[in-house]
Design a protein around this motif. Structure first.
Motif, PDB file in Angstrom:
ATOM      1  N   MET A 218      37.256 -42.399  30.796  1.00 51.14           N
ATOM      2  CA  MET A 218      36.164 -42.375  31.775  1.00 51.14           C
ATOM      3  C   MET A 218      35.432 -41.046  31.753  1.00 51.14           C
ATOM      4  SD  MET A 218      38.019 -44.344  34.978  1.00 51.14           S
ATOM      5  CE  MET A 218      36.694 -43.949  36.127  1.00 51.14           C
ATOM      6  N   LYS A 219      36.181 -39.961  31.662  1.00 51.69           N
ATOM      7  CA  LYS A 219      35.565 -38.643  31.633  1.00 51.69           C
ATOM      8  C   LYS A 219      34.746 -38.444  30.353  1.00 51.69           C
ATOM      9  CE  LYS A 219      38.549 -36.066  34.722  1.00 51.69           C
ATOM     10  NZ  LYS A 219      37.395 -35.713  35.592  1.00 51.69           N
ATOM     11  N   ASN A 220      35.282 -38.898  29.226  1.00 52.13           N
ATOM     12  CA  ASN A 220      34.540 -38.786  27.971  1.00 52.13           C
ATOM     13  C   ASN A 220      33.259 -39.612  28.016  1.00 52.13           C
ATOM     14  OD1 ASN A 220      36.440 -37.060  26.866  1.00 52.13           O
ATOM     15  ND2 ASN A 220      37.562 -38.688  25.833  1.00 52.13           N
ATOM     16  N   PHE A 221      33.325 -40.789  28.623  1.00 54.44           N
ATOM     17  CA  PHE A 221      32.135 -41.638  28.753  1.00 54.44           C
ATOM     18  C   PHE A 221      31.082 -40.951  29.615  1.00 54.44           C
ATOM     19  CE2 PHE A 221      29.574 -44.864  30.836  1.00 54.44           C
ATOM     20  CZ  PHE A 221      29.222 -45.688  29.785  1.00 54.44           C
ATOM     21  N   GLN A 222      31.518 -40.350  30.736  1.00 57.23           N
ATOM     22  CA  GLN A 222      30.581 -39.660  31.615  1.00 57.23           C
ATOM     23  C   GLN A 222      29.949 -38.453  30.934  1.00 57.23           C
ATOM     24  OE1 GLN A 222      33.020 -38.862  35.037  1.00 57.23           O
ATOM     25  NE2 GLN A 222      32.922 -40.966  35.787  1.00 57.23           N
ATOM     26  N   LYS A 223      30.743 -37.737  30.111  1.00 60.52           N
ATOM     27  CA  LYS A 223      30.196 -36.601  29.371  1.00 60.52           C
ATOM     28  C   LYS A 223      29.148 -37.052  28.364  1.00 60.52           C
ATOM     29  CE  LYS A 223      34.225 -33.540  29.697  1.00 60.52           C
ATOM     30  NZ  LYS A 223      35.333 -32.881  28.929  1.00 60.52           N
ATOM     31  N   ASN A 224      29.425 -38.142  27.677  1.00 59.70           N
ATOM     32  CA  ASN A 224      28.461 -38.663  26.706  1.00 59.70           C
ATOM     33  C   ASN A 224      27.190 -39.149  27.392  1.00 59.70           C
ATOM     34  OD1 ASN A 224      30.201 -38.177  24.550  1.00 59.70           O
ATOM     35  ND2 ASN A 224      31.150 -40.204  24.679  1.00 59.70           N
ATOM     36  N   GLU A 225      27.357 -39.776  28.549  1.00 60.02           N
ATOM     37  CA  GLU A 225      26.191 -40.219  29.316  1.00 60.02           C
ATOM     38  C   GLU A 225      25.351 -39.029  29.758  1.00 60.02           C
ATOM     39  OE1 GLU A 225      25.223 -43.652  30.803  1.00 60.02           O
ATOM     40  OE2 GLU A 225      25.971 -43.808  28.744  1.00 60.02           O
ATOM     41  N   GLU A 226      26.016 -37.968  30.182  1.00 61.16           N
ATOM     42  CA  GLU A 226      25.307 -36.760  30.614  1.00 61.16           C
ATOM     43  C   GLU A 226      24.557 -36.131  29.452  1.00 61.16           C
ATOM     44  OE1 GLU A 226      23.942 -33.888  33.259  1.00 61.16           O
ATOM     45  OE2 GLU A 226      24.967 -35.796  33.625  1.00 61.16           O
ATOM     46  N   LYS A 227      25.176 -36.104  28.277  1.00 61.96           N
ATOM     47  CA  LYS A 227      24.509 -35.546  27.096  1.00 61.96           C
ATOM     48  C   LYS A 227      23.281 -36.366  26.722  1.00 61.96           C
ATOM     49  CE  LYS A 227      28.596 -33.426  24.944  1.00 61.96           C
ATOM     50  NZ  LYS A 227      29.529 -33.475  23.786  1.00 61.96           N
ATOM     51  N   GLU A 228      23.411 -37.687  26.792  1.00 60.67           N
ATOM     52  CA  GLU A 228      22.278 -38.557  26.457  1.00 60.67           C
ATOM     53  C   GLU A 228      21.157 -38.374  27.473  1.00 60.67           C
ATOM     54  OE1 GLU A 228      21.672 -40.601  23.909  1.00 60.67           O
ATOM     55  OE2 GLU A 228      23.491 -39.830  22.971  1.00 60.67           O
ATOM     56  N   ARG A 229      21.514 -38.215  28.741  1.00 58.97           N
ATOM     57  CA  ARG A 229      20.490 -38.028  29.771  1.00 58.97           C
ATOM     58  C   ARG A 229      19.731 -36.730  29.570  1.00 58.97           C
ATOM     59  NH1 ARG A 229      19.772 -35.491  34.389  1.00 58.97           N
ATOM     60  NH2 ARG A 229      21.820 -34.489  34.288  1.00 58.97           N
ATOM     61  N   ARG A 230      20.450 -35.661  29.186  1.00 62.42           N
ATOM     62  CA  ARG A 230      19.805 -34.368  28.946  1.00 62.42           C
ATOM     63  C   ARG A 230      18.889 -34.402  27.744  1.00 62.42           C
ATOM     64  NH1 ARG A 230      24.827 -30.109  29.993  1.00 62.42           N
ATOM     65  NH2 ARG A 230      24.962 -30.441  32.278  1.00 62.42           N
ATOM     66  N   LYS A 231      19.265 -35.190  26.732  1.00 58.63           N
ATOM     67  CA  LYS A 231      18.422 -35.311  25.538  1.00 58.63           C
ATOM     68  C   LYS A 231      17.077 -35.949  25.849  1.00 58.63           C
ATOM     69  CE  LYS A 231      22.051 -35.580  22.014  1.00 58.63           C
ATOM     70  NZ  LYS A 231      22.690 -36.472  20.988  1.00 58.63           N
ATOM     71  N   HIS A 232      17.070 -36.850  26.810  1.00 57.07           N
ATOM     72  CA  HIS A 232      15.851 -37.578  27.124  1.00 57.07           C
ATOM     73  C   HIS A 232      15.033 -36.916  28.227  1.00 57.07           C
ATOM     74  CE1 HIS A 232      18.222 -40.667  25.017  1.00 57.07           C
ATOM     75  NE2 HIS A 232      17.050 -41.142  24.651  1.00 57.07           N
ATOM     76  N   GLU A 233      15.501 -35.787  28.726  1.00 56.01           N
ATOM     77  CA  GLU A 233      14.740 -35.065  29.766  1.00 56.01           C
ATOM     78  C   GLU A 233      13.656 -34.187  29.145  1.00 56.01           C
ATOM     79  OE1 GLU A 233      17.521 -32.913  32.099  1.00 56.01           O
ATOM     80  OE2 GLU A 233      18.065 -34.650  33.346  1.00 56.01           O
TER      81      GLU A 233
END
Length: 233
Positions: A218-233
């Protein structure tokens, strides 16, 4: 190395084979009852109530202090299955979050836990007798460290506490699968036939491994989601 039924039969005397078979069947049924408890939460949200939170410690105490003899084995199994059901209810909210995050996380955690347990328990069975019992002292010391970290986290904010509980804890309980499996075998060689106690040991090993794998995923998934969100900002 795969432990076939023929090699299993030749490696252990009938009494030990019979005991191991009963322990693993009881463990399997215990896991199924935990799944029932989880389903009860998913359908009725019972995990958010105080009922499982009260039942888990009560049933744990009953399992520990109930008289241990052949006449009470069936009753103790019922107590164990009731405990597993209550644990499933109590774990419901965590599983619910995992399913809402990504259903594949839960399935990966289940399959990962099964692979880890089967591989390490199988390794303990095919290994030479007592070859992993030396781990007992090290694992007990490591478990004490985890407990102390948990107690300190209530008083002081420790950044490494979560890492220790998850990754070191996963390592420790994986080691316990090796140790407990061989301990069960040695006890069976010396005439112990307490199926319920041995199944409880393995059940809590499986539970500890599953929870840690689930949270790590779950933590790894949340980290990956956060990285993807930052890329699209």
């Amino acid at each position: 190395m795969v432990l076939t039924s023929q090699s299993f039969s030749s490696k252990f005397p009938p009494s030990v084979r019979s005991h191991l078979t009963q322990v693993y069947w009881t463990l399997l049924v215990s896991i199924l009852f935990m799944s029932v408890g989880l389903s009860m939460h998913l359908y009725f949200s019972i995990g958010y109530s105080t009922v499982p939170q009260l039942l888990v410690p009560l049933l744990t105490l009953l399992n520990v202090f109930y008289p241990r003899n052949p006449q009470t084995e069936k009753t103790r199994k019922y107590l164990l299955y009731s405990l597993c059901t209550a644990i499933g209810c109590e774990m419901g909210p965590l599983i619910e979050v995992a399913l809402e995050t990504d259903p594949s996380i839960f399935l990966t955690a289940v399959s990962g836990t099964a692979v880890v347990f089967l591989c390490f328990s199988g390794a303990a069975i095919v290994a030479e007798r007592k070859s992993y019992l030396f781990l007992g002292g090290f694992l007990s010391s490591s478990l004490s460290v985890l407990v102390w970290f948990s107690l300190l986290s209530f008083l002081v904010s420790l950044k490494v506490e979560q890492f220790v509980q998850l990754y070191v804890g996963l390592f420790v309980f994986t080691g316990y699968v090796l140790y407990d499996t061989q301990l069960i075998i040695e006890k069976a060689y010396h005439g112990s036939s307490d199926v319920v106690t041995d199944a409880v040991m393995l059940f809590f090993d499986v539970l500890a491994i599953f929870v840690r794998i689930l949270i790590i995923l779950m933590k790894n998934f949340q980290k990956n989601e956060e990285k993807e969100r930052r890329k699209h900002e």
